[in-house]
Scaffold this motif. Structure first.
Motif, PDB file in Angstrom:
ATOM      1  N   LYS A 147       0.828  -1.202   0.000  1.00  0.00           N
ATOM      2  CA  LYS A 147       0.000   0.000   0.000  1.00  0.00           C
ATOM      3  C   LYS A 147       0.866   1.256   0.000  1.00  0.00           C
ATOM      4  CE  LYS A 147      -3.398   2.376   2.929  1.00  0.00           C
ATOM      5  NZ  LYS A 147      -4.129   2.306   4.225  1.00  0.00           N
ATOM      6  N   ARG A 148       0.501   2.215  -0.846  1.00  0.00           N
ATOM      7  CA  ARG A 148       1.186   3.505  -0.849  1.00  0.00           C
ATOM      8  C   ARG A 148       0.673   4.341   0.323  1.00  0.00           C
ATOM      9  NH1 ARG A 148       3.158   0.573  -4.128  1.00  0.00           N
ATOM     10  NH2 ARG A 148       3.544   1.036  -6.335  1.00  0.00           N
ATOM     11  N   THR A 149       1.588   5.009   1.001  1.00  0.00           N
ATOM     12  CA  THR A 149       1.230   5.839   2.145  1.00  0.00           C
ATOM     13  C   THR A 149       1.984   7.155   2.079  1.00  0.00           C
ATOM     14  OG1 THR A 149       3.007   5.098   3.613  1.00  0.00           O
ATOM     15  CG2 THR A 149       0.997   3.741   3.553  1.00  0.00           C
ATOM     16  N   VAL A 150       1.759   7.995   3.086  1.00  0.00           N
ATOM     17  CA  VAL A 150       2.464   9.267   3.171  1.00  0.00           C
ATOM     18  C   VAL A 150       3.975   9.042   3.272  1.00  0.00           C
ATOM     19  CG1 VAL A 150       2.313   9.402   5.682  1.00  0.00           C
ATOM     20  CG2 VAL A 150       2.462  11.507   4.350  1.00  0.00           C
ATOM     21  N   LEU A 151       4.392   7.867   3.705  1.00  0.00           N
ATOM     22  CA  LEU A 151       5.825   7.588   3.789  1.00  0.00           C
ATOM     23  C   LEU A 151       6.480   7.623   2.414  1.00  0.00           C
ATOM     24  CD1 LEU A 151       5.935   4.710   6.458  1.00  0.00           C
ATOM     25  CD2 LEU A 151       6.063   7.196   6.785  1.00  0.00           C
TER      26      LEU A 151
END
Length: 284
Positions: free
Chosen positions: A63-67
């Motif tokens: 999953k793509r995240t703010v990281l």
């Protein structure tokens, strides 16, 4: 909001009330994460090659995240610092980067970019010797030691990398750290992942016992999604500290002293990082 394309083309510097501020633009690839979906969006490769996160470049199902956005910012700061920021610094042209390690971030194939970034950010030593060592110095300065502003940028990216890839916040164990997958031995039908076991594996990567069955592969990028909020909180505190320092500097354009640089760095490290020692040797 996930921007998903933080790059040198999407950051503007504007002056407002005499103060220079950064402005993030171009939200064409952005996703509003507050909107409920029947199923999570399928991860896809988006962004500009030199600044894309390792997870993004790998086209993984993580999953793509703010990281991922924070990681892109780390690459953008390194890229800009290498080219030269501000009127007082020597400026390089894009072609001047060709002989530097950072040039590998824009050279196809994509797999080569992934390998380069894993290597450059695997340890603090790699970051400092292969990337930060080439940050542009102020005109007339005597290398890094004579340029506190360059030192400040070096400290900033060092702590930013540590909080992103080697975070030691609440409940963030060693399985959440690093830029490469690790293999944890699974003995017969039972196995356990302990901090000592993983630290040992990180020091002796690939040295699996002959008594082990198929190893369990741990992807630190996938694990970090579980602690995204903790890590993002620490990153925001770090960036806020340096932003406040930069705002104060605008009212006093005199170059920062070494003491000011170290104070800002220490304040930032205190926002969720225990300053644990990093390995000085590069990963295999």
């Amino acid at each position: 909001i996930l921007h998903r394309d933080i790059s040198d083309n999407n950051i503007l510097v504007i002056k407002q009330d005499g103060i220079a501020r950064g402005l993030l633009i171009d939200f064409d690839c952005a996703i509003d994460m507050s909107i409920e979906r029947t199923e999570p969006p399928r991860p896809e490769m988006t962004g500009t090659l030199p600044f894309m996160s390792i997870n993004n470049l790998s086209e993984s199902n993580v999953k793509r995240t703010v990281l991922d956005d924070y990681e892109s910012m780390l690459y953008l700061v390194c890229w800009s610092a290498t080219l030269g920021i501000g009127s007082s610094q020597h400026h390089r042209e894009g072609k001047d980067l060709e002989k530097l390690p950072i040039a590998e971030w824009r050279k196809l194939p994509i797999g080569a970019i992934v390998r380069a970034k894993r290597d450059h950010f695997g340890t603090e030593n790699s970051l400092n010797t292969k990337i930060a060592a080439y940050f542009s110095s102020a005109k007339g300065s005597n290398g890094a030691n004579g340029d506190p502003d360059k030192n400040m940028l070096t400290r900033f990216v060092t702590v930013l990398r540590r909080m992103l890839f080697d975070n030691r916040g609440d409940g963030v164990g060693p399985e959440y750290r690093g830029t490469r997958k690790i293999e944890v031995p699974r003995v017969q039908s039972s196995w356990s992942v302990t901090e000592d076991a993983i630290l040992s594996l990180l020091e002796n990567r690939g040295a699996l016992s002959s008594a082990c069955d198929k190893p369990v592969v741990i992807n630190p990028f996938e694990k970090r999604v579980e602690k995204c909020n903790v890590i993002a909180r620490d990153l925001l505190a770090l960036i806020t500290t340096y932003w406040k320092f930069a705002m104060k500097r605008q009212s006093n354009p005199k170059p920062a002293s070494q003491g000011q640089v170290e104070t800002a760095a220490d304040d930032a490290k205190g926002k969720g990082d225990d300053d644990g020692d990093d390995d000085d040797e590069d990963d295999d």
